[in-house]
Design a protein around this motif. Structure first.
Motif, PDB file in Angstrom:
ATOM      1  N   ASP A 120      41.034  25.705  32.424  1.00 28.89           N
ATOM      2  CA  ASP A 120      40.108  26.786  32.779  1.00 28.89           C
ATOM      3  C   ASP A 120      40.861  28.116  32.712  1.00 28.89           C
ATOM      4  N   PRO A 121      40.911  28.769  31.539  1.00 25.92           N
ATOM      5  CA  PRO A 121      41.682  30.006  31.383  1.00 25.92           C
ATOM      6  C   PRO A 121      41.266  31.133  32.319  1.00 25.92           C
ATOM      7  N   SER A 122      40.055  31.079  32.869  1.00 27.81           N
ATOM      8  CA  SER A 122      39.643  32.137  33.800  1.00 27.81           C
ATOM      9  C   SER A 122      40.532  32.169  35.035  1.00 27.81           C
ATOM     10  N   LEU A 123      41.177  31.032  35.343  1.00 29.86           N
ATOM     11  CA  LEU A 123      42.081  30.993  36.480  1.00 29.86           C
ATOM     12  C   LEU A 123      43.336  31.823  36.215  1.00 29.86           C
ATOM     13  N   VAL A 124      43.722  31.948  34.942  1.00 23.83           N
ATOM     14  CA  VAL A 124      44.850  32.821  34.601  1.00 23.83           C
ATOM     15  C   VAL A 124      44.476  34.277  34.856  1.00 23.83           C
ATOM     16  N   GLN A 125      43.230  34.646  34.569  1.00 21.00           N
ATOM     17  CA  GLN A 125      42.804  36.005  34.858  1.00 21.00           C
ATOM     18  C   GLN A 125      42.756  36.246  36.365  1.00 21.00           C
ATOM     19  N   LYS A 126      42.362  35.249  37.140  1.00 22.79           N
ATOM     20  CA  LYS A 126      42.412  35.395  38.599  1.00 22.79           C
ATOM     21  C   LYS A 126      43.851  35.641  39.043  1.00 22.79           C
ATOM     22  N   PHE A 127      44.788  34.824  38.513  1.00 22.29           N
ATOM     23  CA  PHE A 127      46.204  35.022  38.821  1.00 22.29           C
ATOM     24  C   PHE A 127      46.644  36.433  38.443  1.00 22.29           C
ATOM     25  N   THR A 128      46.226  36.908  37.269  1.00 21.65           N
ATOM     26  CA  THR A 128      46.621  38.233  36.797  1.00 21.65           C
ATOM     27  C   THR A 128      46.099  39.325  37.718  1.00 21.65           C
ATOM     28  N   THR A 129      44.901  39.145  38.223  1.00 16.94           N
ATOM     29  CA  THR A 129      44.337  40.110  39.171  1.00 16.94           C
ATOM     30  C   THR A 129      45.167  40.161  40.444  1.00 16.94           C
ATOM     31  N   TYR A 130      45.545  38.996  40.941  1.00 21.03           N
ATOM     32  CA  TYR A 130      46.406  38.958  42.128  1.00 21.03           C
ATOM     33  C   TYR A 130      47.815  39.458  41.816  1.00 21.03           C
ATOM     34  N   GLN A 131      48.258  39.269  40.584  1.00 19.10           N
ATOM     35  CA  GLN A 131      49.593  39.696  40.180  1.00 19.10           C
ATOM     36  C   GLN A 131      49.789  41.189  40.431  1.00 19.10           C
ATOM     37  N   GLY A 132      48.770  41.982  40.158  1.00 21.24           N
ATOM     38  CA  GLY A 132      48.832  43.417  40.391  1.00 21.24           C
ATOM     39  C   GLY A 132      48.280  43.843  41.731  1.00 21.24           C
TER      40      GLY A 132
END
Length: 682
Positions: free
Chosen positions: A632-644
């Motif tokens: 589920d690649p959308s979870l990488v975008q969630k991680f990226t949002t938290y990353q910043g």
């Protein structure tokens, strides 16, 4: 890897199924608005906080007894050059020789401009040129700063050659490095790659040889049994704070230009920026292109106890993963500026974060000149001990705050501000000076065939062996991470660190903690140098903490762990943030920034993973998270949002190449593994 260790994941699940439930830690309100600047935090001020000025407190150093002068932090009097050389010139045969310098200059320029077959590529030219410079450094080292300036100008390496290579900046460092480095071998190849921006290709990691010389004992075949016994005990959930990268800017100038084009922003134009008219005034609490004003640091420290519900109890302990000092160029720094910052930040941590001890690691900016620490490797005393002033100051400060004992302070003086604390609860916390694998520490390019020229990793290994012998768990606390995208560390020492982690995981090492990136990240370490990457081989995870500073288009944030008091494994991680885009509406009189609960790691990433509710968020769990990300690649975008930290300026990661690469970074705990496994998307 023994059969018992291979089966540890299954054994964990079986054990956790019968664990008594550990009560969730109580948290404070989901949001908290900081009060105005707490003027009572400092006994007196050169300048009190106003709408146009940051507070400039009077600071007395408890170690030296020195009262720091107001000019040190006055935004109107930032020095443009050091007053005394930061490092000594090494000794040579001659006091000086302008003639030899002119010969060296001519020879190096001839090599650089030659089209002869002997100088067929940039790497060959770079190695030959540094060899010529080394010869001059051996005979007349006092000529090296001038030679470096001349070469810099003629080869157009920089627009500030006179400042960068002055004897009052990097001039003596270049002379020392040339004298001590093997510029014709691996040292030279790395110098020409890292320092001279790719003139040589990046060398691969060197073979480590016989690792039995490093490990006095093999990994016990029954190593997990005493960990399992700990897991059957009725533990408690401890609250442990993780702070990182404050980067206090005591010269921050409210109302100055945020969107500057050179040097550090939010500074007076006369200091660094050359801005005639301010278009984007710097808010009182900070901005995305700036280091942290004192107002932001104090707002964070006031908010943390309220958000974590630790006003009465404090934290069981706290960790700080480095970088207190601002991102000034070396010509604007000094020893006093560093020790001032150390004094201010650690004293306010002691004031606001409660009675529990704080265990801190030195960051690459927490020294002068920045990034530099020299190994104790049989060098002349005047060079070998040129950073001892900082180890002495930090260790004494930590001891005076009653965070470490006199014996541990003495250990920190001897190990570059690194030390080991054997806590009464059975946890050993080992802090490291990670400058010795940081590419911008030019002293790390001395004798690079030795992956541990400083002895720092030998110190770590001995402490982990002592922990294993005593059946203790251990946390490793440092600043610069060893892996991720391969840009933060050097190949040989991060490769050795990875093997040390393999040897002592998962039965001894319960957690690794870094900072440095300013981002919220993690990195997984696998058995057998990650030859097989799977949930079964995942051994340890490094938690990379979010920063207080907003520099880099990030919001400000911090993290609190829920830690099992028996195993010292992390059961959950809670992160809070404050949106720096809202700071423009705040002033010194009204309420300060509002801090908000961002996320629980277990809740954010745990959906769809078959994992017991009381099992720790260990490396196996994090690997399963990366498997979910693949599905589920959308979870990488969630991680990226938290990353910043929910910054609106964080670039999205939605393309297939970005998703693949970022998952690869999460699984890369050393520079060689990242370089081997992770390809840059086209």
């Amino acid at each position: 890897m023994t059969p018992i260790m291979r089966g540890l994941g299954a054994a964990r699940c079986a054990t956790w199924a019968v664990l008594p439930a550990l009560a969730l830690a109580a948290l404070g309100p989901p949001t908290y608005t900081a009060p105005p600047f707490p003027t009572s935090a400092f006994s007196s001020y050169y300048v009190a906080p106003t709408g146009t000025q940051q507070a400039q407190p009077v600071i007395v150093d408890p170690v030296s007894g020195k009262t720091y002068e107001p000019e040190l932090t006055d935004p109107n009097t930032i020095p443009q050059q050091a007053s005394i050389p930061p490092l000594p010139l090494p000794s040579g045969i001659l006091d000086s020789s302008e003639y030899l310098r002119s010969l060296a200059l001519a020879q190096i320029l001839a090599i650089a401009n030659s089209s002869a077959p002997a100088w067929k590529d940039s790497c060959t030219k770079c190695l030959a040129g540094t060899s010529v410079a080394k010869s001059l450094a051996a005979v007349a080292p006092s000529e090296i700063p001038t030679l470096a300036i001349e070469l810099c100008e003629k080869l157009q390496f920089s627009s500030s050659c006179n400042v960068t290579f002055s004897i009052l900046n990097y001039g003596a460092l270049v002379a020392q490095l040339l004298q001590m480095a093997d510029v014709a071998g691996l040292d030279g190849q790395n110098i020409c790659n890292y320092i001279f921006n790719g003139l040589c290709p990046a060398p691969s990691a060197s073979p480590l040889g016989d690792l039995s010389l490093w490990f006095s004992k093999p990994k016990p075949s029954d190593a997990n049994e005493w960990v399992q016994r700990r897991r059957t005990q009725a533990g408690q959930r401890l609250k442990v704070l993780h702070l990182s990268d404050v980067h206090l800017d005591p010269r921050y100038s409210t109302g100055s230009e945020v969107n500057c084009t050179s040097s550090l922003c939010c500074r007076n134009p006369s200091s660094s920026q050359g801005v005639a008219h301010v278009q984007f005034p710097a808010p009182y609490y900070g901005a995305y292109k700036c280091d942290s004003p004192l107002a932001l640091v104090m707002a964070a420290f006031q908010s943390i106890p309220n958000l974590t519900d630790t006003q009465a109890t404090g934290f069981a302990w706290s960790i700080y993963t480095g970088d207190l000092v601002s991102h000034d160029p070396n010509n604007q720094l000094s020893q006093d500026y560093v020790t001032y910052t150390e004094t201010v930040v650690y004293e306010q941590m002691k004031r606001y974060l409660g009675s529990g001890p704080l265990y801190a690691a030195l960051g690459n900016h927490d020294t002068y000149p920045a990034h530099l620490d020299i190994p104790h490797a049989g060098l002349p005393d005047d060079i070998e001990n040129e950073f001892s002033w900082n180890y002495e100051h930090l260790s004494t400060l930590w001891e005076q705050e009653q965070w470490i004992s006199p014996n541990e302070a003495e250990q920190a003086r001897a190990h570059y501000a690194g030390y080991s604390v054997k806590r009464q609860d059975g946890l050993r916390i080992i802090t490291l000076n990670t400058d010795f694998w940081y590419p911008d520490n030019y002293f790390a390019y001395i004798n690079m065939t030795n992956p541990d020229i400083s002895g720092m990793l030998r110190f770590l290994t001995d402490e982990l062996q002592a922990a294993e012998d005593a059946q203790e768990r251990a946390w490793i606390v440092g600043h610069v991470l060893t892996g991720w995208d391969g840009s933060n560390g050097l190949p040989n020492p991060t490769n050795l660190f990875y093997q040390i982690v393999d040897r002592f995981s998962p039965h001894v090492i319960a957690g690794i903690f870094f900072g440095h990136t300013h981002e919220d990240m993690f990195s997984i370490y696998y058995a057998n140098n990650a030859t097989t990457i799977s949930a079964a081989t995942a051994q340890t995870v490094a938690w990379i903490g979010p920063s207080i500073v907003t520099l880099g288009n990030l919001n400000t944030g911090f993290r609190m762990y829920e830690v099992d008091s028996e195993t010292f494994e992390i059961l959950d991680a809670h992160t809070w943030y404050s949106d720096a885009s809202s700071f423009s509406t705040l002033d010194h009189e009204g309420p300060g920034p509002t801090w908000k609960y961002e996320y629980s790691a277990r809740d954010a990433y745990g959906g769809g993973i078959n994992w017991p509710s009381d099992a720790p968020l260990n490396a196996t769990w994090w690997h399963k998270v990366t498997e979910r990300m693949e599905a589920d690649p959308s979870l990488v975008q969630k991680f990226t949002t938290y990353q910043g930290k929910l910054s609106q300026l964080t670039p999205a990661c939605t393309s297939a190449d970005c998703v693949k690469q970022k998952i690869c970074y999460m699984r890369s705990g050393s520079v060689p593994i990242s370089r081997q496994n992770c390809q840059t998307p086209q």
